[in-house]
Scaffold this active site. Sequence first.
Site, PDB file in Angstrom:
ATOM      1  CD  GLU A  91      -2.837  -1.116   2.381  1.00 27.60           C
ATOM      2  OE1 GLU A  91      -3.994  -1.482   2.223  1.00 27.60           O
ATOM      3  OE2 GLU A  91      -2.371  -0.791   3.483  1.00 27.60           O
ATOM      4  CB  CYS A 111       6.933  -4.839   8.581  1.00 22.06           C
ATOM      5  SG  CYS A 111       8.298  -4.074   9.505  1.00 22.06           S
ATOM      6  CB  CYS A 115       5.682  -1.642  15.738  1.00 20.88           C
ATOM      7  SG  CYS A 115       7.394  -1.289  15.298  1.00 20.88           S
ATOM      8  CB  CYS A 118       2.520  -1.269  13.181  1.00 24.27           C
ATOM      9  SG  CYS A 118       2.683  -1.443  11.405  1.00 24.27           S
ATOM     10  N   GLY A 160       6.873  -1.774   6.011  1.00 24.09           N
ATOM     11  CA  GLY A 160       8.256  -2.248   6.004  1.00 24.09           C
ATOM     12  C   GLY A 160       9.228  -1.338   6.715  1.00 24.09           C
ATOM     13  CG  LEU A 216      11.899   7.917  20.622  1.00 27.57           C
ATOM     14  CD1 LEU A 216      13.220   7.224  20.335  1.00 27.57           C
ATOM     15  CD2 LEU A 216      12.151   9.276  21.274  1.00 27.57           C
ATOM     16  CB  CYS A 334       0.886   6.652  11.516  1.00 21.99           C
ATOM     17  SG  CYS A 334       2.058   7.688  10.739  1.00 21.99           S
TER      18      CYS A 334
END
Length: 350
Positions: A91, A111, A115, A118, A160, A216, A334
């Site tokens: 995407e 990926c 995380c 995500c 990724g 971060l 995000c």
Amino acid sequence: VDDNLLGLTLADLQLLGQDLGERPFRARQLYRNLYRRHCFSLAEMTDLSRSFRERLAGRFTIRLPAVERRDRSGDGAEKFLFRLDDGHFVESVFIPDEDRITLCLSTQAGCAMGCEFCATARLGLQRQLGAGEILGQYYAIAAARGLRDQAVNVVFMGMGEPLLNYDAVMTAFRILADPEGTALSRRKITLSTCGLPDGIRRLGLEPVRSRLAISLNATTDESRSRLMPVNRRHPLAELLAACAEFPLIRGERLTIEYVLIRDLNDTDADARRLIRLLRPLRCKINLIPYNEIPGVLLRAPLEARVAAFQTLLVAAHYTAIVRKSRGADIRAACGQLAAAVPGSGETPPE
Ligand code: SF4
């Protein structure tokens, strides 16, 4: 064997031209046709001789990734779902602002970094993208939206971890930033990493490179390791040391991305720790209120909290901008890219 001309560098094309018995300037013409003129049909490259075009066509094609689906958000953002040659999906997101357009490009299918906040993480790493597949997202969106290169910013921030596909990402970057290639200003290209110190150091050694953003998202090792498993291998001190050593050019600043999650990293104490941690860095901070995704327990922050957090940073003389999650209604914000594949919680395309 990849027979796609898209993604080849000028040096690659020069070798290829030599193989086909062409003079060196022909390779340069071909390069400019592809990346400068957005011309993806050999038949239309009439500045090349017919015989060169025919010999090229006998061995190569020029392919952009196929647009499988487009989803427009009420705020103007548009998510593109691309199908790659081997059936994988990635995407990319088109994000218009008043004075500029940003394209968020994927660098891997899926990926491996895991995380917590995500959606892409749930896919695991499916495979690396080639330089042509990364550039292909740019050119396919440019064609679909009629974009002029000068107005475009690029972020390698889609699906990724770009530093884990270093060579392909750098090849794509060099072509995008090459005045004879796409000719974007390198200041308009940003690579966003989840924080791999070796990759950051490697990027810092490049004579020509993009800007750098660090995702971060936490101010203690405990909370960062919970949100981002990469922190268990490379804790905050190591990551921030690599950032502090990163050789910035005049006027350049690192971008610190900080996704605000309710009660987890959005307290005043977090803001104060963040201020202390970032002291050695020349940076600006993007605050991104978390978007809730189904099946993840993390909560979006309260608006008042976001404002209070920002106020503390600004009072400490940081540039801290709240980035509204663009395209939240189309899951383009995000951490929400998760190409429609079975098991990702979205429906696969017909
Ligand atoms: S936030 Fe980025 S690095 Fe982390 S899992 Fe998602 S795509 Fe990978």
